[in-house]
Design an enzyme around this catalytic site. Structure first.
Site, PDB file in Angstrom:
ATOM      1  N   THR A   1       0.687  -1.256   0.121  1.00  0.00           N
ATOM      2  CA  THR A   1       0.123   0.094  -0.115  1.00  0.00           C
ATOM      3  C   THR A   1       0.945   1.332   0.049  1.00  0.00           C
ATOM      4  OG1 THR A   1      -1.768  -1.217   1.180  1.00  0.00           O
ATOM      5  CG2 THR A   1      -1.758   1.325   1.515  1.00  0.00           C
TER       6      THR A   1
ATOM      7  N   ASN B   1      -5.691  -9.898  -7.377  1.00  0.00           N
ATOM      8  CA  ASN B   1      -5.676 -10.592  -6.145  1.00  0.00           C
ATOM      9  C   ASN B   1      -7.095 -11.149  -5.900  1.00  0.00           C
ATOM     10  OD1 ASN B   1      -6.220  -7.892  -6.253  1.00  0.00           O
ATOM     11  ND2 ASN B   1      -7.160  -7.813  -4.294  1.00  0.00           N
TER      12      ASN B   1
ATOM     13  N   GLN C   1       1.039  -9.562  -5.780  1.00  0.00           N
ATOM     14  CA  GLN C   1       0.569 -11.164  -6.088  1.00  0.00           C
ATOM     15  C   GLN C   1       1.431 -12.032  -6.761  1.00  0.00           C
ATOM     16  OE1 GLN C   1      -1.577 -12.521  -4.143  1.00  0.00           O
ATOM     17  NE2 GLN C   1      -2.987 -10.824  -3.180  1.00  0.00           N
TER      18      GLN C   1
ATOM     19  N   ALA D   1       5.983  -8.619   1.574  1.00  0.00           N
ATOM     20  CA  ALA D   1       6.609  -9.537   2.116  1.00  0.00           C
ATOM     21  C   ALA D   1       5.395 -10.567   2.446  1.00  0.00           C
ATOM     22  CB  ALA D   1       7.418  -9.368   3.459  1.00  0.00           C
ATOM     23  N   HIS D   2       4.144 -10.154   3.088  1.00  0.00           N
ATOM     24  CA  HIS D   2       3.120 -11.114   3.729  1.00  0.00           C
ATOM     25  C   HIS D   2       2.512 -12.119   2.762  1.00  0.00           C
ATOM     26  CE1 HIS D   2      -0.785  -9.018   3.495  1.00  0.00           C
ATOM     27  NE2 HIS D   2       0.033  -7.936   3.184  1.00  0.00           N
TER      28      HIS D   2
ATOM     29  N   THR E   1      13.304   4.968  10.107  1.00  0.00           N
ATOM     30  CA  THR E   1      13.985   3.939  10.612  1.00  0.00           C
ATOM     31  C   THR E   1      13.784   2.643   9.962  1.00  0.00           C
ATOM     32  OG1 THR E   1      14.800   5.168  12.621  1.00  0.00           O
ATOM     33  CG2 THR E   1      15.270   2.546  12.614  1.00  0.00           C
TER      34      THR E   1
ATOM     35  N   CYS F   1     -16.932  -8.754   0.730  1.00  0.00           N
ATOM     36  CA  CYS F   1     -15.667  -7.888   0.574  1.00  0.00           C
ATOM     37  C   CYS F   1     -15.325  -7.452   1.878  1.00  0.00           C
ATOM     38  CB  CYS F   1     -16.036  -6.762  -0.507  1.00  0.00           C
ATOM     39  SG  CYS F   1     -16.798  -5.562   0.059  1.00  0.00           S
TER      40      CYS F   1
HETATM   41  C1  LIG Z   1      -2.872  -6.621  -5.437  1.00  0.00           C
HETATM   42  C2  LIG Z   1      -2.589  -5.979  -4.099  1.00  0.00           C
HETATM   43  N1  LIG Z   1      -2.056  -4.777  -4.074  1.00  0.00           N
HETATM   44  C3  LIG Z   1      -1.736  -4.301  -2.798  1.00  0.00           C
HETATM   45  C4  LIG Z   1      -1.924  -4.873  -1.821  1.00  0.00           C
HETATM   46  C5  LIG Z   1      -1.778  -4.208  -0.263  1.00  0.00           C
HETATM   47  O1  LIG Z   1      -0.592  -4.937   0.209  1.00  0.00           O
HETATM   48  P1  LIG Z   1      -0.118  -4.607   1.626  1.00  0.00           P
HETATM   49  O2  LIG Z   1      -0.903  -5.433   2.586  1.00  0.00           O
HETATM   50  O3  LIG Z   1       1.229  -5.053   1.741  1.00  0.00           O
HETATM   51  O4  LIG Z   1      -0.409  -3.104   1.916  1.00  0.00           O
HETATM   52  C6  LIG Z   1      -2.656  -6.419  -1.550  1.00  0.00           C
HETATM   53  C7  LIG Z   1      -2.959  -6.914  -0.554  1.00  0.00           C
HETATM   54  O5  LIG Z   1      -3.719  -6.840   0.200  1.00  0.00           O
HETATM   55  C8  LIG Z   1      -2.918  -6.654  -3.151  1.00  0.00           C
HETATM   56  O6  LIG Z   1      -3.414  -8.131  -3.049  1.00  0.00           O
END
Ligand SMILES: Cc1ncc(COP(=O)(O)O)c(C=O)c1O
Lengths: 129, 405
Positions: free
Chosen positions: B74, B153, B181, B202-203, B242, B328
Site C-alpha cells: 500500500t 488478487n 500477488q 512480504a506477507h 528507521t 468484501c
Molecule cells: C494486489 C494487491 N495490491 C496491494 C495490496 C496491499 O498490500 P499490503 O498489505 O502490503 O499493503 C494487496 C494486498 O492486500 C494486493 O493483493
C-alpha cells in the site's frame, strides 16, 4: 461476522422449506427482493377459510435472510390472515437478534408475508368475481 | 488436519519457519539501527539490510540500489504513483490504470484526480485482463504513467505486463506494476519485462506483515520520485524512517526461498487447484470459473455458484477460511468491484468464492474443502427460489423483481 444462535439454528435447520402448488386457489405466493440486491424470498401460505394451515419458503440470501424467512413461516402457521398481517419486522429483529446491517432481511420477510396474503386474497376475490 | 483449513493465501500467507529463523537474531542481539554509522550494532544492521537488498534485487532482476523499503505494498503504491505525479506533473497530467486494480491503486488514483490529474480507468475484459491495445488506445500526448497490476488478487488473472511495458518504453511513459500477488509466484524480471516501478509485499510470499519494497529503475530511464514521507532522508531520500531490519531480513529470505522453489511450488499449486476444481465441478452443475484460463496464477481459484448467495455459502463452509466476492471487506453486500468490472452479472458476482492455495496446502485439505463446498451448495440450492425457477426453465433476467436498488 458473528451470528446469533437463533440465526445459526434456522440456517442449519431451516423450518418449512419447500414449495406449495402456486396454482391452487388456497395458496398465496409472495416473491420479494431481487438477485442483484443479494436477497430473494419466496414465501407461500395455504389457507382454510381465514386461517393459515401451512407455510413454505425458499430464500436466496445471507444467513439472516434465510433465518428471517424460516421464522416467518413458523409464525404465520395457525394464524388468521389478519393476525399474520400484523407481524412486524421489528419482532423478527428482536427474536433473531439481527444487527443493524441485517434489518433489511426482516423487512423483506415481512414484505413476503404481506405479498403472500395479498396474493391469496386476490385469488379469492377474483373467484367470487 | 487443523480446522479451519486455510485457503486464503491471496489475503496473506503464514510466515515460513525458515523466514522466522532468519529474522530472530534481529529482534535480539542484532538490534542496531541500520542508520547508526558510529558503532558495530549499526554496522551489523546495515550489513543485514544490504545483504537483504541484494537478495531481493536478484529475485526480480534489479540491482540493489533500485530497492526502496516500505511498510508494504500500500505504501509502495502510494509512493510510486504520487511520487511520479509530483515529479512529472509539469510534463503531463494523464495517468492510465484499470477498474480491476487493488483499492490502494484506485484510491491513490482518485486522490490524484482531486489534485488535477486526469485518470483513465480501463475496463478489463470478462476474464479480468487488460489488453495492450486498450492501453495503447488510451495513451495521450500528456500521459506520464501507466499503473497496471501483474496478478489480480481476486481472480488471479495475469496482465500482459511485458508487452504493456514495451509499449510504455516505446512511448516514453513510465510503467508501474503492482506485483504484490506475482512476485514469488511467477518469474519476474524487471529488465525483460520492461518495468520502471514495481511493488512487493512480504506477507504475500511467506514473509512478515508490514514490510515490502518498491523497485525504482535507475537506468534507461532513470525514474525520479518526490518522496511522500519527510524525515531523516533514509532510502536515498525516497522514504524516510528507521528501517525495519528484521522485517527486511524476512522479506529477503522469503524472496530467496520463493525463487528457489518457484518451479516445484508452481506445480504443487497447479495440481491442487486442478484437483479442487475438478472435484467440485464433477459433482455440481452451474459452476462458473472467474478468471482467465490461459493467463492465471496457479494458486488462485475463483468460482461462482449461481443461485446461492456468497455470504450464506461462507457461513456454511465455516470450516474453510476463504474469501467471498460479495462480502468484501465491510459488512456491505456490495459485490466486488473486480467482478463488477469484468461484467460477469449479478448472480455470478454475488456467489463467488476465492480459494487460495499455497505452500502448505495439502491434498487432504483440498478434498475436505471440495466435499464441504459440494454439500453446502447442494443444500443451499434446495433452499434457493432462483435455482427452482431455473430448473423450471424460467429466465431470471425476464422476471420482474420487486427489490429496490
Ligand atoms: C494486489 C494487491 N495490491 C496491494 C495490496 C496491499 O498490500 P499490503 O498489505 O502490503 O499493503 C494487496 C494486498 O492486500 C494486493 O493483493
Amino acid at each position: 461476522m458473528a451470528y446469533s444462535d437463533k440465526v445459526l439454528d434456522h440456517y442449519n435447520k431451516p423450518r418449512n422449506v419447500g414449495s406449495l402448488d402456486k396454482a391452487s386457489a388456497n395458496v398465496g405466493t409472495g416473491i420479494v427482493g431481487a438477485p442483484e440486491c443479494g436477497d430473494v424470498m419466496k414465501l407461500q401460505i395455504e389457507i382454510e377459510g381465514d386461517r393459515i394451515v401451512d407455510a413454505k419458503f425458499k430464500t436466496f440470501g445471507c444467513g439472516s435472510a434465510i433465518a428471517s424467512s424460516s421464522l416467518a413461516t413458523e409464525w404465520v402457521k395457525g394464524k388468521t390472515l389478519d393476525e399474520a398481517l400484523s407481524i412486524n419486522n421489528t419482532e423478527i429483529v428482536e427474536e433473531l437478534s439481527l444487527p443493524p446491517v441485517k434489518i433489511h432481511c426482516s423487512v423483506l420477510a415481512e414484505d413476503a408475508i404481506k405479498a403472500a396474503i395479498a396474493d391469496v386474497k386476490n385469488k379469492r376475490d377474483s373467484e367470487k368475481g | 488436519m487443523k480446522l479451519p483449513i486455510y485457503l486464503d493465501y491471496q489475503a496473506t500467507t503464514p510466515v515460513d519457519p525458515r523466514v522466522l529463523e532468519a529474522m530472530l537474531p534481529y529482534f535480539g542481539a542484532e538490534f542496531g539501527n541500520a542508520a547508526s554509522r558510529s558503532h558495530a550494532y549499526g554496522w551489523s544492521a546495515e550489513e543485514a539490510v544490504s545483504n537483504a537488498r541484494e537478495k531481493i534485487a536478484k529475485t526480480i532482476g534489479a540491482s540493489a540500489k533500485e530497492i526502496v523499503f516500505t511498510s508494504g505494498s500500500t505504501e509502495a503504491i502510494n509512493l510510486a504513483m504520487k511520487g511520479v505525479a509530483d515529479m512529472y506533473g509539469a510534463k503531463g497530467k494523464h495517468i492510465i490504470t484499470s477498474q480491476a486494480e487493488h483499492k490502494a491503486v484506485l484510491d491513490t488514483a482518485k486522490h490524484l484526480e482531486k489534485q488535477g490529474f486526469d485518470v483513465t480507468y480501463l475496463d478489463p475484459d470478462q476474464t479480468g485482463r487488460v489488453s495492450v491495445e486498450a492501453v495503447e488506445a488510451a495513451m495521450r500526448e500528456d500521459t506520464i504513467l501507466v499503473s497496471l497490476m501483474w496478478a489480480n488478487n481476486e481472480v488471479g488473472t495475469l496482465n500482459p505486463i511485458r508487452e504493456i511495458g514495451k509499449l510504455c518504453h516505446d512511448r516514453g511513459v513510465l510503467f508501474f506494476t503492482d506485483a504484490t500477488q506475482a512476485v514469488g509466484k511467477i518469474p519476474v524480471d524487471v529488465e525483460a519485462d520492461n518495468i520502471d516501478l514495481l511493488c512487493i509485499s512480504a506477507h504475500k510470499l511467506y514473509g512478515p506483515k508490514g514490510v515490502g519494497c518498491l523497485f525504482v529503475r535507475r537506468r534507461k530511464p532513470r525514474v525520479r520520485l518526490v518522496s511522500q514521507m519527510d524525515g531523516g532522508g533514509h532510502e536515498r531520500g525516497m522514504r524516510s524512517g528507521t528501517l525495519n531490519v528484521p522485517g527486511i531480513v524476512g522479506l529477503a529470505e522469503a524472496c530467496r526461498l520463493s525463487r528457489e522453489s518457484l518451479d516445484s511450488e508452481t506445480k504443487h499449486a497447479r495440481a491442487l487447484r486442478e484437483r479442487l476444481e475438478k472435484s467440485i465441478c464433477d459433482r455440481l452443475d452451474h459452476v462458473h470459473f472467474n478468471g482467465n484460463r490461459e493467463h492465471h496464477l496457479e494458486g488462485c481459484l475463483n468460482l461462482s455458484f449461481p443461485y446461492v448467495e456468497g455470504e450464506s455459502l461462507l457461513m456454511g463452509i465455516n470450516d474453510i477460511a476463504v474469501s467471498s466476492g460479495s462480502a468484501c471487506t465491510s459488512a456491505s453486500l456490495e459485490p466486488s468491484h473486480v467482478l463488477r468490472s469484468m461484467k460477469v452479472g449479478d448472480e455470478i458476482a454475488h456467489s463467488s468464492i476465492r480459494f487460495g492455495i499455497g505452500r502448505f496446502t495439502t491434498e487432504e485439505e483440498i478434498d475436505f474443502c471440495a466435499d464441504k463446498v459440494v454439500e453446502v451448495v447442494k443444500r443451499l440450492r434446495e433452499l434457493s427460489p432462483l435455482y427452482e425457477m431455473v430448473l423450471e426453465g424460467i429466465d431470471l433476467s425476464t422476471v420482474n423483481w420487486t427489490g429496490e436498488h
